[in-house]
Enzyme design. Structure first.
Site, PDB file in Angstrom:
ATOM      1  N   ALA A   8      19.810 -12.405 -27.808  1.00  0.00           N
ATOM      2  CA  ALA A   8      20.093 -13.377 -26.922  1.00  0.00           C
ATOM      3  C   ALA A   8      19.704 -14.639 -27.450  1.00  0.00           C
ATOM      4  CB  ALA A   8      19.256 -13.158 -25.531  1.00  0.00           C
ATOM      5  N   ALA A  10      20.412 -17.898 -30.158  1.00  0.00           N
ATOM      6  CA  ALA A  10      21.456 -19.030 -30.579  1.00  0.00           C
ATOM      7  C   ALA A  10      23.015 -18.618 -30.411  1.00  0.00           C
ATOM      8  CB  ALA A  10      21.118 -19.875 -31.783  1.00  0.00           C
ATOM      9  N   VAL A  11      23.415 -17.667 -31.254  1.00  0.00           N
ATOM     10  CA  VAL A  11      24.702 -17.204 -31.334  1.00  0.00           C
ATOM     11  C   VAL A  11      24.994 -16.117 -30.119  1.00  0.00           C
ATOM     12  CG1 VAL A  11      26.464 -15.891 -32.475  1.00  0.00           C
ATOM     13  CG2 VAL A  11      24.834 -17.207 -33.952  1.00  0.00           C
ATOM     14  N   ASP A  32      17.916  -8.445 -25.450  1.00  0.00           N
ATOM     15  CA  ASP A  32      16.960  -9.038 -26.515  1.00  0.00           C
ATOM     16  C   ASP A  32      15.717  -8.249 -26.557  1.00  0.00           C
ATOM     17  OD1 ASP A  32      17.280 -11.891 -28.318  1.00  0.00           O
ATOM     18  OD2 ASP A  32      15.259 -11.043 -28.130  1.00  0.00           O
ATOM     19  N   ARG A  88      23.197 -15.472 -47.083  1.00  0.00           N
ATOM     20  CA  ARG A  88      23.289 -14.509 -46.190  1.00  0.00           C
ATOM     21  C   ARG A  88      22.674 -13.180 -46.606  1.00  0.00           C
ATOM     22  NH1 ARG A  88      27.984 -17.861 -45.886  1.00  0.00           N
ATOM     23  NH2 ARG A  88      28.468 -18.616 -43.807  1.00  0.00           N
ATOM     24  N   ASN A  95      17.481  -7.331 -41.511  1.00  0.00           N
ATOM     25  CA  ASN A  95      18.936  -7.121 -40.657  1.00  0.00           C
ATOM     26  C   ASN A  95      19.273  -5.591 -40.531  1.00  0.00           C
ATOM     27  OD1 ASN A  95      18.257  -9.771 -39.519  1.00  0.00           O
ATOM     28  ND2 ASN A  95      20.199 -10.713 -40.278  1.00  0.00           N
ATOM     29  N   ASP A 148      35.313 -18.792 -40.111  1.00  0.00           N
ATOM     30  CA  ASP A 148      35.363 -19.471 -41.489  1.00  0.00           C
ATOM     31  C   ASP A 148      36.886 -20.173 -41.424  1.00  0.00           C
ATOM     32  OD1 ASP A 148      33.046 -18.498 -42.291  1.00  0.00           O
ATOM     33  OD2 ASP A 148      33.915 -16.690 -43.270  1.00  0.00           O
ATOM     34  N   ARG A 151      36.644 -23.508 -39.360  1.00  0.00           N
ATOM     35  CA  ARG A 151      35.957 -24.297 -40.255  1.00  0.00           C
ATOM     36  C   ARG A 151      36.927 -25.064 -41.344  1.00  0.00           C
ATOM     37  NH1 ARG A 151      30.253 -21.263 -40.863  1.00  0.00           N
ATOM     38  NH2 ARG A 151      29.304 -22.204 -38.839  1.00  0.00           N
ATOM     39  N   HIS A 175      32.590 -12.763 -46.048  1.00  0.00           N
ATOM     40  CA  HIS A 175      31.859 -13.838 -45.422  1.00  0.00           C
ATOM     41  C   HIS A 175      30.745 -14.368 -46.009  1.00  0.00           C
ATOM     42  CE1 HIS A 175      30.855 -16.398 -42.239  1.00  0.00           C
ATOM     43  NE2 HIS A 175      29.438 -15.726 -41.995  1.00  0.00           N
TER      44      HIS A 175
HETATM   45  N1  LIG Z   1      29.021 -13.577 -38.842  1.00  0.00           N
HETATM   46  C1  LIG Z   1      28.793 -14.864 -38.589  1.00  0.00           C
HETATM   47  O1  LIG Z   1      29.988 -15.660 -38.657  1.00  0.00           O
HETATM   48  C2  LIG Z   1      27.985 -15.524 -38.080  1.00  0.00           C
HETATM   49  C3  LIG Z   1      27.510 -16.761 -37.853  1.00  0.00           C
HETATM   50  C4  LIG Z   1      26.242 -17.193 -37.441  1.00  0.00           C
HETATM   51  C5  LIG Z   1      25.155 -16.525 -37.219  1.00  0.00           C
HETATM   52  N2  LIG Z   1      25.412 -15.194 -37.765  1.00  0.00           N
HETATM   53  C6  LIG Z   1      24.312 -14.138 -37.684  1.00  0.00           C
HETATM   54  O2  LIG Z   1      24.035 -13.799 -36.625  1.00  0.00           O
HETATM   55  C7  LIG Z   1      22.352 -13.578 -36.569  1.00  0.00           C
HETATM   56  C8  LIG Z   1      21.826 -14.325 -35.053  1.00  0.00           C
HETATM   57  O3  LIG Z   1      21.658 -15.685 -35.451  1.00  0.00           O
HETATM   58  P1  LIG Z   1      21.103 -16.635 -34.493  1.00  0.00           P
HETATM   59  O4  LIG Z   1      21.195 -17.962 -34.709  1.00  0.00           O
HETATM   60  O5  LIG Z   1      21.568 -16.293 -33.297  1.00  0.00           O
HETATM   61  O6  LIG Z   1      19.465 -16.133 -34.452  1.00  0.00           O
HETATM   62  P2  LIG Z   1      18.454 -16.260 -33.340  1.00  0.00           P
HETATM   63  O7  LIG Z   1      17.000 -15.874 -34.074  1.00  0.00           O
HETATM   64  O8  LIG Z   1      18.588 -17.284 -32.530  1.00  0.00           O
HETATM   65  O9  LIG Z   1      18.814 -14.948 -32.441  1.00  0.00           O
HETATM   66  C9  LIG Z   1      18.444 -13.677 -32.788  1.00  0.00           C
HETATM   67  C10 LIG Z   1      17.825 -12.854 -31.756  1.00  0.00           C
HETATM   68  O10 LIG Z   1      17.964 -11.442 -31.948  1.00  0.00           O
HETATM   69  C11 LIG Z   1      16.508 -11.046 -31.408  1.00  0.00           C
HETATM   70  N3  LIG Z   1      16.461  -9.584 -32.022  1.00  0.00           N
HETATM   71  C12 LIG Z   1      15.806  -9.486 -33.138  1.00  0.00           C
HETATM   72  N4  LIG Z   1      15.570  -8.120 -33.317  1.00  0.00           N
HETATM   73  C13 LIG Z   1      16.126  -7.490 -32.137  1.00  0.00           C
HETATM   74  C14 LIG Z   1      16.415  -6.034 -31.799  1.00  0.00           C
HETATM   75  N5  LIG Z   1      15.913  -5.043 -32.485  1.00  0.00           N
HETATM   76  N6  LIG Z   1      17.073  -5.946 -30.566  1.00  0.00           N
HETATM   77  C15 LIG Z   1      17.436  -7.013 -29.732  1.00  0.00           C
HETATM   78  N7  LIG Z   1      17.219  -8.050 -30.086  1.00  0.00           N
HETATM   79  C16 LIG Z   1      16.612  -8.550 -31.182  1.00  0.00           C
HETATM   80  C17 LIG Z   1      15.611 -12.051 -31.627  1.00  0.00           C
HETATM   81  O11 LIG Z   1      14.777 -11.861 -30.689  1.00  0.00           O
HETATM   82  C18 LIG Z   1      16.451 -13.231 -31.088  1.00  0.00           C
HETATM   83  O12 LIG Z   1      16.548 -13.670 -29.851  1.00  0.00           O
HETATM   84  C19 LIG Z   1      22.096 -13.890 -37.717  1.00  0.00           C
HETATM   85  O13 LIG Z   1      21.742 -12.596 -38.446  1.00  0.00           O
HETATM   86  C20 LIG Z   1      23.054 -14.886 -38.424  1.00  0.00           C
HETATM   87  O14 LIG Z   1      22.904 -14.969 -39.725  1.00  0.00           O
HETATM   88  C21 LIG Z   1      26.412 -14.583 -38.202  1.00  0.00           C
END
Ligand SMILES: NC(=O)c1ccc[n+]([C@@H]2O[C@H](COP(=O)([O-])OP(=O)(O)OC[C@H]3O[C@@H](n4cnc5c(N)ncnc54)[C@H](O)[C@@H]3O)[C@@H](O)[C@H]2O)c1
Length: 308
Positions: A8, A10-11, A32, A88, A95, A148, A151, A175
């Protein structure tokens, strides 16, 4: 239509918000691991419902997967994002464990679900879900190319001094900063090749700016971006939920397409109610094929770090 979004942060929250605003899902469950975090995000988002005019019910839970049971689509955004200067690929150590555990919990509670993987390194995390979840290959989709490409279109519109709605273009391949393959040869402004309007040098600049699109934002924000990633995930979720048969470049498991096997990498896919309905094979020229091959080598190197 029930959608679960794990993570829950940012993304995840941005994706839940866009899904709700588009008003096609009956329910979104945010999960989360941080106590009370998903509940708080869900409550805050629900308090926008009367203002933004949606009826989607958003709930939040702390690590309780029983509440995700019967989800049609599950999105995995849990894990750490990169910090400025990181690639990444450096996120794999933390992860991979999170994505493996989360996908197993999701499939236990929703055996028929379709999974969209967002956590990075995304192509390798998508591969991991293929190797460990037991789901059919059409039901596992990695989100990267849709972002991508958005963008790429932003950078193309900037170079062309044109509205983004005039521009079309696609990014395939891995990616990653070095692995992306922006298809400049096929990019158009209202069906006219963009080379008609801008020089080769400017187009190369567009390509380079696209490839470091995520890193540029990470440097500015101090963490990775969320609005465009959230919007891109919501577009994939909507295409599946509404059986739109829309085409997006997605990380898909290849079985001979593009001359590759046993790898998840970005290729155009038609998305509908069955998840990946079709992988589209483009007629790439030699330079594009080589670029794709190099990209795949990078993805395989990261896959080799997995213990599956
Ligand atoms: N594929 C894409 O295009 C793309 C784009 C942006 C971000 N991302 C990736 O998405 C991921 C999330 O990014 P974000 O900016 O939202 O990070 P963030 O830190 O804001 O959010 C991640 C959330 O995951 C939760 N979390 C961690 N372990 C967990 C678990 N075992 N079970 C449930 N929740 C858990 C954390 O508490 C946190 O709230 C990152 O790995 C980032 O690199 C991918």
């Amino acid at each position: 239509m029930k959608v679960t979004v794990v993570g829950a942060g940012a993304v995840g929250a941005s994706c839940a918000e866009y899904i709700a605003i588009k008003n096609f899902a009956s329910e979104v469950v945010l999960v989360d691991i941080k106590e009370g975090f998903a509940e708080g995000k869900a409550m805050d988002l629900m308090q926008t419902a009367s203002l933004n005019g949606f009826d989607t019910k958003i709930t939040g839970v702390t690590n309780d997967y029983s509440k995700t049971a019967g989800s049609d689509i599950c999105v995995i955004t849990s894990g750490i994002p990169r910090k400025p200067g990181m690639t990444r690929e450096e996120l794999i150590g933390i992860n991979a464990g999170i994505v493996k555990e989360v996908s197993s919990n999701l499939v236990k509670n929703s055996p028929e679900t379709i999974i969209i993987v967002v956590s990075n390194p995304m192509d390798t995390m998508t591969y991991l879900v293929h190797k460990t979840s037991g789901l059919d290959k059409n039901k596992i989709i990695g989100m990267g190319g849709a972002l991508d490409s958005a963008r790429f279109k932003y950078r193309l519109a900037e170079a062309l001094e044109a509205p983004i709605s005039d521009v079309d273009g696609m990014v395939i391949g891995g990616h990653s900063d070095t692995g992306m393959v922006p298809l400049t040869r096929l990019a158009t402004r209202n069906s006219v090749p963009v080379t008609k309007f801008i020089s080769e040098d400017r187009l190369n600049q567009v390509m380079e700016d696209t490839k470091v699109g995520g890193a540029t934002l990470t440097k500015l924000l101090g963490t990775s971006a969320w609005y465009a990633p959230g919007a891109a995930v919501s577009a994939l979720v909507q295409a599946i939920a509404c059986d739109q048969k829309k085409m997006f470049p997605c990380s898909v498991m290849l079985n001979g397409e593009y001359g590759m096997k046993d790898i998840c990498i970005g290729a155009p896919a038609i998305l509908g109610r069955n998840g990946i309905e079709k992988i589209v094979e483009l007629d790439l020229n030699d330079a594009e094929k080589n670029h794709m091959k190099e990209s795949a080598e990078g993805v395989r190197k990261t896959n080799d770090l997995l213990e599956v």
